[in-house]
Enzyme design. Structure first.
Site, PDB file in Angstrom:
ATOM      1  N   TRP A   1       0.817  -1.220   0.000  1.00  0.00           N
ATOM      2  CA  TRP A   1       0.000   0.000   0.000  1.00  0.00           C
ATOM      3  C   TRP A   1       0.855   1.277   0.000  1.00  0.00           C
ATOM      4  O   TRP A   1       0.341   2.367  -0.088  1.00  0.00           O
ATOM      5  CB  TRP A   1      -0.962   0.013   1.195  1.00  0.00           C
ATOM      6  CG  TRP A   1      -0.294  -0.324   2.494  1.00  0.00           C
ATOM      7  CD1 TRP A   1       0.367   0.536   3.315  1.00  0.00           C
ATOM      8  CD2 TRP A   1      -0.219  -1.607   3.109  1.00  0.00           C
ATOM      9  NE1 TRP A   1       0.854  -0.121   4.400  1.00  0.00           N
ATOM     10  CE2 TRP A   1       0.505  -1.438   4.308  1.00  0.00           C
ATOM     11  CE3 TRP A   1      -0.698  -2.875   2.776  1.00  0.00           C
ATOM     12  CZ2 TRP A   1       0.767  -2.505   5.169  1.00  0.00           C
ATOM     13  CZ3 TRP A   1      -0.433  -3.924   3.638  1.00  0.00           C
ATOM     14  CH2 TRP A   1       0.288  -3.745   4.808  1.00  0.00           C
ATOM     15  N   ARG A   2       2.194   1.092   0.117  1.00  0.00           N
ATOM     16  CA  ARG A   2       3.047   2.288   0.097  1.00  0.00           C
ATOM     17  C   ARG A   2       3.401   2.703  -1.329  1.00  0.00           C
ATOM     18  O   ARG A   2       3.938   3.775  -1.540  1.00  0.00           O
ATOM     19  CB  ARG A   2       4.322   2.020   0.878  1.00  0.00           C
ATOM     20  CG  ARG A   2       4.044   1.973   2.360  1.00  0.00           C
ATOM     21  CD  ARG A   2       5.300   2.094   3.160  1.00  0.00           C
ATOM     22  NE  ARG A   2       4.958   2.279   4.558  1.00  0.00           N
ATOM     23  CZ  ARG A   2       5.622   1.750   5.564  1.00  0.00           C
ATOM     24  NH1 ARG A   2       6.685   1.022   5.334  1.00  0.00           N
ATOM     25  NH2 ARG A   2       5.232   1.964   6.797  1.00  0.00           N
TER      26      ARG A   2
ATOM     27  N   GLU B   1      -5.625   0.861   5.441  1.00  0.00           N
ATOM     28  CA  GLU B   1      -5.741   1.549   6.725  1.00  0.00           C
ATOM     29  C   GLU B   1      -6.798   0.904   7.616  1.00  0.00           C
ATOM     30  O   GLU B   1      -6.609   0.774   8.816  1.00  0.00           O
ATOM     31  CB  GLU B   1      -6.074   3.039   6.516  1.00  0.00           C
ATOM     32  CG  GLU B   1      -4.927   3.841   5.908  1.00  0.00           C
ATOM     33  CD  GLU B   1      -3.677   3.846   6.786  1.00  0.00           C
ATOM     34  OE1 GLU B   1      -3.787   3.623   7.998  1.00  0.00           O
ATOM     35  OE2 GLU B   1      -2.577   4.048   6.238  1.00  0.00           O
TER      36      GLU B   1
ATOM     37  N   LEU C   1      -9.824 -11.415  11.661  1.00  0.00           N
ATOM     38  CA  LEU C   1      -9.218 -10.111  11.944  1.00  0.00           C
ATOM     39  C   LEU C   1      -9.855  -9.441  13.164  1.00  0.00           C
ATOM     40  O   LEU C   1      -9.279  -8.528  13.731  1.00  0.00           O
ATOM     41  CB  LEU C   1      -9.388  -9.170  10.741  1.00  0.00           C
ATOM     42  CG  LEU C   1      -8.222  -9.032   9.779  1.00  0.00           C
ATOM     43  CD1 LEU C   1      -8.530  -7.981   8.736  1.00  0.00           C
ATOM     44  CD2 LEU C   1      -6.938  -8.653  10.504  1.00  0.00           C
ATOM     45  N   GLY C   2     -11.062  -9.878  13.540  1.00  0.00           N
ATOM     46  CA  GLY C   2     -11.743  -9.274  14.692  1.00  0.00           C
ATOM     47  C   GLY C   2     -12.304  -7.907  14.370  1.00  0.00           C
ATOM     48  O   GLY C   2     -12.185  -7.416  13.244  1.00  0.00           O
TER      49      GLY C   2
ATOM     50  N   TYR D   1      -7.636  10.036  11.820  1.00  0.00           N
ATOM     51  CA  TYR D   1      -6.385   9.396  11.417  1.00  0.00           C
ATOM     52  C   TYR D   1      -6.490   8.856   9.980  1.00  0.00           C
ATOM     53  O   TYR D   1      -5.631   9.137   9.131  1.00  0.00           O
ATOM     54  CB  TYR D   1      -6.004   8.259  12.388  1.00  0.00           C
ATOM     55  CG  TYR D   1      -4.966   7.378  11.770  1.00  0.00           C
ATOM     56  CD1 TYR D   1      -3.639   7.790  11.720  1.00  0.00           C
ATOM     57  CD2 TYR D   1      -5.319   6.187  11.129  1.00  0.00           C
ATOM     58  CE1 TYR D   1      -2.686   7.031  11.073  1.00  0.00           C
ATOM     59  CE2 TYR D   1      -4.376   5.422  10.471  1.00  0.00           C
ATOM     60  CZ  TYR D   1      -3.065   5.850  10.454  1.00  0.00           C
ATOM     61  OH  TYR D   1      -2.129   5.116   9.788  1.00  0.00           O
TER      62      TYR D   1
ATOM     63  N   ASP E   1      -1.070   8.802  15.100  1.00  0.00           N
ATOM     64  CA  ASP E   1      -1.401   7.488  15.646  1.00  0.00           C
ATOM     65  C   ASP E   1      -0.466   7.215  16.828  1.00  0.00           C
ATOM     66  O   ASP E   1       0.268   8.112  17.260  1.00  0.00           O
ATOM     67  CB  ASP E   1      -1.290   6.394  14.557  1.00  0.00           C
ATOM     68  CG  ASP E   1       0.156   6.105  14.170  1.00  0.00           C
ATOM     69  OD1 ASP E   1       1.054   6.908  14.536  1.00  0.00           O
ATOM     70  OD2 ASP E   1       0.397   5.080  13.514  1.00  0.00           O
TER      71      ASP E   1
ATOM     72  N   CYS F   1      12.039   4.306  16.886  1.00  0.00           N
ATOM     73  CA  CYS F   1      11.703   4.803  18.225  1.00  0.00           C
ATOM     74  C   CYS F   1      10.582   3.918  18.783  1.00  0.00           C
ATOM     75  O   CYS F   1       9.458   4.339  18.983  1.00  0.00           O
ATOM     76  CB  CYS F   1      11.260   6.265  18.128  1.00  0.00           C
ATOM     77  SG  CYS F   1      11.104   7.063  19.735  1.00  0.00           S
TER      78      CYS F   1
ATOM     79  N   CYS G   1      18.359   4.441  20.110  1.00  0.00           N
ATOM     80  CA  CYS G   1      18.795   5.839  20.276  1.00  0.00           C
ATOM     81  C   CYS G   1      20.203   6.072  19.746  1.00  0.00           C
ATOM     82  O   CYS G   1      20.510   7.165  19.263  1.00  0.00           O
ATOM     83  CB  CYS G   1      18.725   6.241  21.739  1.00  0.00           C
ATOM     84  SG  CYS G   1      17.072   6.081  22.419  1.00  0.00           S
TER      85      CYS G   1
ATOM     86  N   CYS H   1      16.821  15.220  20.887  1.00  0.00           N
ATOM     87  CA  CYS H   1      15.722  14.504  21.553  1.00  0.00           C
ATOM     88  C   CYS H   1      15.721  14.811  23.053  1.00  0.00           C
ATOM     89  O   CYS H   1      16.659  14.469  23.774  1.00  0.00           O
ATOM     90  CB  CYS H   1      15.882  13.002  21.319  1.00  0.00           C
ATOM     91  SG  CYS H   1      14.624  12.037  22.181  1.00  0.00           S
TER      92      CYS H   1
ATOM     93  N   THR I   1     -10.573  -5.734  23.076  1.00  0.00           N
ATOM     94  CA  THR I   1      -9.979  -4.563  23.737  1.00  0.00           C
ATOM     95  C   THR I   1     -10.623  -4.285  25.092  1.00  0.00           C
ATOM     96  O   THR I   1      -9.937  -4.013  26.065  1.00  0.00           O
ATOM     97  CB  THR I   1     -10.126  -3.321  22.834  1.00  0.00           C
ATOM     98  OG1 THR I   1      -9.734  -3.690  21.538  1.00  0.00           O
ATOM     99  CG2 THR I   1      -9.269  -2.177  23.331  1.00  0.00           C
TER     100      THR I   1
HETATM  101  S1  SF4 Z   1      16.827   9.385  20.550  1.00  0.00           S
HETATM  102 FE1  SF4 Z   1      14.746   9.984  20.993  1.00  0.00          FE
HETATM  103  S2  SF4 Z   1      13.705   9.925  19.011  1.00  0.00           S
HETATM  104 FE2  SF4 Z   1      15.611   8.800  18.782  1.00  0.00          FE
HETATM  105  S3  SF4 Z   1      15.047   6.671  19.156  1.00  0.00           S
HETATM  106 FE3  SF4 Z   1      15.745   7.523  21.088  1.00  0.00          FE
HETATM  107  S4  SF4 Z   1      13.893   8.247  22.108  1.00  0.00           S
HETATM  108 FE4  SF4 Z   1      13.383   7.946  19.955  1.00  0.00          FE
END
Ligand code: SF4
Length: 353
Positions: free
Chosen positions: A23-24, A36, A79-80, A119, A137, A191, A198, A207, A302
């Site tokens: 879908w991208r 979606e 899929l529920g 969304y 999201d 993330c 990080c 960050c 849920t």
């Molecule tokens: S540095 Fe900040 S934005 Fe980057 S992965 Fe770590 S927590 Fe997420």
């Protein structure tokens, strides 16, 4: 950090790190909408085969609109959250009958469609039409709360407004579709909730959560979902090799799916004698042989945890049973083909195959 810098860093990261998903690579609003809706509350690995099945069975919104509802729900089985399948089908019909088969081309127009919230409308408007409206999201909440150090509760109205405003300030006006894909993918891959990478993160120098050691404290989500415990007692009435089922019509879970005669209780039933006050089932008991109950099957939604037990009641071939009118006898083959809740399918596979 400057907004443009943030957007550019995410887009650069996305170009190298994104996963290729069908879908991208499309601008077709119908395909984007399908993906979606399928991916709401669903992991990509689980949703992908459903996306492929739906686009193969219904290559256009007209094909989906013309399909029988039961067939659509059957394809959705597993899929529920079946209201998504019903809304999908109703919205396809609406688009074909009221909009000449054409999707609205703006965020505001998309929002008017059933089953499309902010969304999904933002996703379709940006991915299909390049409208610069930000998606928000769970991934976006996480990335923004960490990078900008925002500790407002994301389930509060104030938090939702704050994050939506920030997301709309940050979105790239030149590449809104890529930016939206990038921030969601960044949250899903880089993330992540429990082990963000990080050390190799392009925005780490900016960050706030990283600098202040608050990565695992953000985002803040105060409200806990209250789970309702439910106890279902199913009676599988068998006669002449056929089994009595009904289609669920109440405003409850699994609307339009098929299950057996059901009595809901306040707790797990220890003995069949606990149904003594129910005249309908007692009338059926008096005409059938009652088998011991099955093990307890559990299904978690849920907001609900459902525990179910099944009793097989065998009726002699020649008698006329006093069944409630909503029940009808189906052959095993027919049962195979009607849409059923996963819990009923699990029981069915364990006991009838
Ligand atoms: S540095 Fe900040 S934005 Fe980057 S992965 Fe770590 S927590 Fe997420």
């Amino acid at each position: 950090m400057n907004n443009k810098f943030f957007a550019n860093e995410l887009i650069k990261w996305y170009e190298y790190h994104h996963r290729d998903l069908p879908w991208r690579s499309t601008r077709n609003a119908y395909y984007i909408w399908l993906s979606e809706i399928i991916l709401q509350q669903t992991r990509i690995a689980q949703g992908l085969p459903y996306y492929e099945r739906f686009t193969e069975a219904y290559p256009t919104v007209i094909d989906l609109a013309n399909a029988p509802e039961q067939e659509v729900i059957r394809l959705w089985q597993g899929l529920g959250y079946y209201s998504r399948a019903r809304n999908l089908h109703q919205t396809a019909k609406y688009i074909v009958e009221e909009l000449n088969g054409a999707f609205p081309t703006t965020y505001a127009g998309l929002l008017k469609l059933k089953g499309i919230g902010p969304y999904t409308a933002a996703a379709i408007a940006s991915f299909a039409y390049d409208e610069p409206v930000a998606v928000v999201d769970g991934n976006v909440y996480r990335v923004l709360s960490r990078v900008f150090g925002i500790d407002t509760d994301i389930t509060s109205g104030e938090g939702q407004r704050q994050f939506a405003n920030l997301a709309n300030e940050l979105i790239s006006r030149e590449q809104p579709a890529t930016y939206n894909q990038a921030i969601m993918e960044f949250g899903a891959v880089q993330c992540t909730p429990s082990s963000p990478d990080c050390l190799l993160c392009p925005v780490q120098p900016h960050c706030v959560a990283f600098a202040t050691g608050r990565i695992h404290l953000l985002p803040v989500k105060v409200k806990k979902t209250k789970v309702r415990e439910r106890f279902f007692n199913y009676f599988v009435i068998v006669q002449n090799g056929r089994i009595a089922m009904r289609q669920r019509t109440d405003k409850d879970v699994w609307q339009k799916l098929f299950d057996f005669y059901l009595i809901e209780t306040e707790a797990i039933v220890q003995s069949i004698d606990e149904f003594i006050d129910n005249q309908t089932i007692n009338a059926i008991f008096s005409q059938t042989t009652i088998n011991p109950p099955s093990r307890i099957f559990t299904h978690i939604l849920t907001h609900q945890r459902i525990q179910a037990q099944f009793w097989v009641l065998e009726a002699p071939p020649e008698i006329t049973l006093n069944l409630p009118p909503e029940l009808a006898f189906l052959t095993e083959e027919e049962i195979e083909n009607v849409p059923k809740p996963v819990l009923v399918t699990s029981y069915w596979k364990e006991h009838f195959f």
